[in-house]
Each structure stands twice: as C-alpha cells, then as structure tokens.
Scaffold this motif. Structure first.
Motif, short mmCIF file in Angstrom:
data_model
loop_
_atom_site.label_atom_id
_atom_site.label_comp_id
_atom_site.label_asym_id
_atom_site.label_seq_id
_atom_site.Cartn_x
_atom_site.Cartn_y
_atom_site.Cartn_z
N UNK A 39 0.67 -1.17 0.47
CA UNK A 39 -0.18 0.09 0.02
C UNK A 39 1.16 1.07 -0.16
N UNK A 40 2.00 1.10 0.31
CA UNK A 40 2.77 2.41 0.56
C UNK A 40 3.38 2.24 -0.67
N UNK A 41 3.15 1.77 -1.26
CA UNK A 41 3.65 1.73 -2.70
C UNK A 41 2.94 2.30 -3.65
N UNK A 42 1.47 1.86 -3.39
CA UNK A 42 1.07 1.98 -4.39
C UNK A 42 0.28 3.15 -3.88
N UNK A 43 0.72 4.44 -3.00
CA UNK A 43 0.14 5.59 -2.51
C UNK A 43 1.36 6.37 -2.89
N UNK A 44 2.32 6.36 -3.62
CA UNK A 44 3.45 6.71 -3.88
C UNK A 44 3.26 7.10 -4.95
N UNK A 45 2.63 7.10 -5.90
CA UNK A 45 2.08 7.92 -7.04
C UNK A 45 0.72 7.30 -7.37
N UNK A 46 0.22 8.45 -8.27
CA UNK A 46 -0.79 8.03 -9.40
C UNK A 46 -1.81 7.77 -10.23
N UNK A 164 9.24 1.65 2.91
CA UNK A 164 10.23 1.04 2.47
C UNK A 164 9.11 0.68 0.87
N UNK A 165 8.14 0.61 1.18
CA UNK A 165 7.11 0.45 0.01
C UNK A 165 7.25 1.68 -0.92
N UNK A 166 7.13 3.39 -0.14
CA UNK A 166 7.25 4.23 -0.37
C UNK A 166 8.54 4.81 -1.39
N UNK A 167 10.02 4.59 -0.19
CA UNK A 167 10.30 4.65 -1.47
C UNK A 167 11.51 3.79 -3.11
N UNK A 293 -6.98 3.93 2.96
CA UNK A 293 -6.26 4.56 2.84
C UNK A 293 -6.14 4.40 1.21
N UNK A 294 -5.75 2.87 0.74
CA UNK A 294 -5.74 2.93 -0.99
C UNK A 294 -7.16 3.05 -1.97
N UNK A 295 -8.05 3.17 -0.43
CA UNK A 295 -9.60 3.40 -1.93
C UNK A 295 -9.36 4.61 -1.70
N UNK A 296 -9.01 5.59 -0.29
CA UNK A 296 -9.20 6.41 -0.69
C UNK A 296 -8.82 7.23 -1.78
#
Length: 306
Positions: A39-46, A164-167, A293-296
């Motif tokens: 989810x950190x990965x998915x939130x890091x990008x549109x 870590x997912x975000x980075x 978070x992901x749904x939003x």
C-alpha cells in the motif's frame, strides 16, 4: 537402547521440514508488513507501480524481514522454551539447529538485499537493512531485555515497511511516506502491550521486563489508552496535510473509536478476554486503515471536500 531413545534419535536425524523454516520467518507478521509495504508503494504514485518494483521490491523486503525474524528465533531460543506462546518454536524444540538457522537467516537476508540493490534502489536497500538490524540486533539482543520501554523504542524498526514501499517507487524519503511509518510507530505499543498483559506470566517466567511485569497491569492498561489516543491523533495528520480525503477521515474516526472502546474496556472492566480482544482488534484496525487509505487514494481526487 530403548524405543523412546531410538525414536528421539530418529527425530534428530530427520532433516527439518520446510514448514519449520517458514515458521522461522514469522509469515503472519511478514504478511501484515507486506500489506503496508504494498500500500505504501501504491500510495506513492498516482499511476501504476511498475510490475518489477511491485514484485521484486516486496520480495526483497519479505526476505529481509524473514531473516530478521529467524535471528529473533535464534537469539530468543532459550526464553522461548519458558513461554507458552513460543515453547514449540523450531529452534527452541530442536527441530532446526542454531547453526542451520543462522545460515538460513544469512542466505535469505543477503538474497533480499541483493534483490533490492540490483532491481529496486540503494535507498530502499539500506533502509531495509537498518530495519533488519534494528529488529534483529538492537531490539532482540538489547532492548527487549533492558527496558520496559523496549517495544516503544524498538517499534521504529517495525514501522518501516510502508516507508520502504514508498521509497521503492520514488527513490526518496517524503513526508507522506514518513507519516505512514509514524502511524505504525504509534500503533505498536498499544497493540503489543495488549498481548503482553495477556501473557504477563509468560514474560515474568522468562524474566523479560515487559511493562505489565515491571509496572503492573493497571499501569500498562492506562498507557494502552494513552497511546491509543496518541494513535488517533496521529491518524488525523494525513487528512490535515492533504494526503487523504473525507473517506480516509471517516475510516480513521470509526476505526479509532473501536480501538478506544477496547482500550477503555481493558482499563475499567475485569473481562478476562479484553486484552486478547484488544490485540486482535488492533490487527484488524491496521489492516482496515491501510485498505481505506488505498480506497481514498484511488476513488477520490486530491482535496475532495467533506
């Protein structure tokens, strides 16, 4: 030689089963970590996360997390035998030898680091290594036995997966990625202390200075409530900073209300099941919060008003 001795010898001569090595990796814990990492990965990008980053990034993180868990099993093997919750772990029971566990941890940890360095990015690799060392060495070897605040300080290592997912996607440390880690950091004490209250006698028997052992259950339950309040405040920050919208805020309020309910039940009632019910709810809370978070993120445009 007696039949019992022969039987025991045969067991020792058998190669450890694959599921013993899987158990060393604490797969349920790693799966929860991977949920927050993905989810950190998915939130890091549109847009969409590149498939190689999604697969290899999480594989590398999972292998390093499994390595840290195996080292935890190795270091704690003597105290595991004293605790009902852990007495049947593979190393404690002798199904996996300490040297085998150390080699296994080194191999999968090195493989995870290699994957992150070669196919993801160096920033994610070094942050993952720091998290591994923080949990396997600083927490397990020192903090766990040194202070009743062990889980608060050691929670820094466990809070890393969404960052870590975000980075892995952005190759940079962003404030929003840090907020995701901060939520898990604030969640860890009330989550783990609820279990510690339930297993107080185990920790006392193993001479581990968990908060309910050193300061009593009442003191611990009060701190569970205080940290739950802190957690609720922290979960409002992503909305206040414009990271998420009204759907996330609604979810944070409802889920936080549930956590507050159970922490109050623990404090004011004599229900024997309250600590374990609080612990179980805390896991559901974190999973649901990150899914919301992901749904939003995908359903609502940035800045959608209430």
């Amino acid at each position: 030689m007696s039949k019992t001795t022969l039987s025991e010898s045969n067991i020792k001569l058998q190669r450890p089963l694959w599921r013993d090595y899987l158990e060393l990796c604490k797969p349920k814990v790693v799966l929860l970590m991977l949920l927050t990492s993905v989810i950190g990965m998915l939130l890091a990008t549109t847009s969409f996360v590149p498939l190689d980053i999604l697969v290899l990034g999480n594989l590398g993180i999972a292998l390093c997390a499994g390595s840290a868990a195996a080292i935890n099993h190795l270091v704690d093997r003597h105290i595991d035998l004293k605790m009902m919750r852990t007495h049947n772990r593979p190393i404690a029971k002798g199904r996996v030898e300490p040297q085998q566990a150390l080699i296994f941890a080194f191999v999968i940890g090195s493989l995870g680091m290699a994957i992150l360095l070669l196919f993801v990015n160096a920033l994610t690799a070094w942050l993952t290594l720091a998290s591994l060392l923080g949990y396997a060495l600083i927490y397990t070897l020192f903090l766990k036995r040194a202070t009743p605040q062990n889980i608060v300080i050691g929670g820094l290592a466990g809070a890393a997966p969404p960052l870590l997912g975000w980075t892995a996607v952005t190759n940079s440390i962003d404030g929003h990625g840090l907020l995701l880690a901060l939520i898990i950091f604030a969640w860890t004490p009330p989550h783990f202390w609820a279990l510690a209250v339930h297993r107080k006698d185990d920790y006392a028997k193993a001479d581990i200075p968990m908060l309910p052992v050193t300061h009593g259950e009442r003191y611990t339950k009060l701190h569970i409530l205080l940290y739950t309040i802190i957690l609720c405040i922290v979960t409002f920050l992503p909305y206040l900073t414009g990271m998420f919208n009204w759907l996330y805020l609604l979810g944070a309020v409802v889920l936080g209300g549930g956590f507050l309910y159970w922490s109050i039940v623990m404090l004011v009632s004599d229900r024997k099941d309250a600590p374990m019910e609080t612990f179980k709810y805390s896991i559901i809370y974190l999973m649901c919060l990150f899914v919301i978070m992901l749904l939003d993120h995908y359903l609502l445009p940035v800045g959608s008003a209430l």
